[in-house]
Design an enzyme around this catalytic site. Structure first.
Site, PDB file in Angstrom:
ATOM      1  N   ARG A  83      41.930  44.968 -55.738  1.00 14.57           N
ATOM      2  CA  ARG A  83      40.925  45.630 -54.902  1.00 14.57           C
ATOM      3  C   ARG A  83      40.276  44.608 -53.993  1.00 14.57           C
ATOM      4  O   ARG A  83      39.844  43.549 -54.431  1.00 14.57           O
ATOM      5  CB  ARG A  83      39.863  46.299 -55.788  1.00 14.57           C
ATOM      6  CG  ARG A  83      38.631  46.821 -55.049  1.00 14.57           C
ATOM      7  CD  ARG A  83      38.832  48.231 -54.543  1.00 14.57           C
ATOM      8  NE  ARG A  83      37.763  48.661 -53.671  1.00 14.57           N
ATOM      9  CZ  ARG A  83      36.716  49.380 -54.049  1.00 14.57           C
ATOM     10  NH1 ARG A  83      36.579  49.762 -55.294  1.00 14.57           N
ATOM     11  NH2 ARG A  83      35.806  49.753 -53.165  1.00 14.57           N
ATOM     12  N   ASP A  95      38.856  51.989 -58.113  1.00 13.33           N
ATOM     13  CA  ASP A  95      37.414  51.963 -57.908  1.00 13.33           C
ATOM     14  C   ASP A  95      36.783  52.319 -59.243  1.00 13.33           C
ATOM     15  O   ASP A  95      37.128  53.347 -59.836  1.00 13.33           O
ATOM     16  CB  ASP A  95      37.025  52.988 -56.835  1.00 13.33           C
ATOM     17  CG  ASP A  95      35.545  52.946 -56.476  1.00 13.33           C
ATOM     18  OD1 ASP A  95      34.937  51.861 -56.602  1.00 13.33           O
ATOM     19  OD2 ASP A  95      35.007  53.979 -56.065  1.00 13.33           O
ATOM     20  N   ASP A  97      33.038  52.680 -61.170  1.00 12.16           N
ATOM     21  CA  ASP A  97      31.591  52.755 -60.966  1.00 12.16           C
ATOM     22  C   ASP A  97      30.874  53.152 -62.245  1.00 12.16           C
ATOM     23  O   ASP A  97      31.332  54.052 -62.961  1.00 12.16           O
ATOM     24  CB  ASP A  97      31.244  53.805 -59.901  1.00 12.16           C
ATOM     25  CG  ASP A  97      31.651  53.392 -58.507  1.00 12.16           C
ATOM     26  OD1 ASP A  97      31.381  52.241 -58.136  1.00 12.16           O
ATOM     27  OD2 ASP A  97      32.231  54.223 -57.798  1.00 12.16           O
TER      28      ASP A  97
END
Length: 158
Positions: A83, A95, A97
């Protein structure tokens, strides 16, 4: 040692060294210690300028790490997967989070828990409700399953 739980959102819309987006999600889950619940992987429309569909999932992780240390761990996994920071909402291999934390609210430079936009994002709430529907938003006390229904409800046209 005290452990807490984290609700983590995972997303991918670009192939990487592990394969397609679903494979990248599975590999990221294997790279995260303390995973004790995983949602189904959903395919969702992109938000923003990306044209590729996303694979999205959620996981619950038990960890002794404080939120900043957990964020650092997630960012290390993202870097290991290739990434690179770039266009906001652009294509990405992975991704990760922090969405919620069993410790409630956290705010520091570079990190806010709960995630500031999660309550309006179907691609986060659907997977999260599958594994943590009874978790509550620490700001208003609503359950995740209720927040999910809110993003699904049709809105009148202006």
């Amino acid at each position: 040692m005290t452990t807490t739980s984290y609700a983590i959102a995972l997303g991918s819309n670009r192939p990487g060294r592990h394969g397609g987006p679903r494979d990248e999600i599975r590999a990221a889950l294997a790279a995260l210690p303390g995973v004790y619940a995983v949602s189904p992987i959903l395919i969702t429309a992109p938000v923003g300028p990306s044209i590729r569909a996303f694979a999205n999932a959620a996981a619950l992780i038990e960890s002794p790490l404080a939120p900043p240390a957990m964020l650092a761990r997630l960012k290390a996994v993202e870097r290991a997967f290739g990434r690179r920071r770039g266009q906001r909402w652009g294509a990405r291999v992975i991704d990760l989070d922090i969405i919620l934390w069993s410790g409630g609210k956290w705010r520091s430079r570079g990190l806010t828990v709960p995630h500031t936009a999660y309550a309006s994002r179907a691609f986060v709430l659907h997977p999260l409700a599958a594994i943590a529907g009874d978790w509550r938003d620490p700001w208003d006390g609503r359950r995740i399953r209720h927040l999910r229904h809110g993003v699904d409800r049709r809105r009148p046209r202006p």
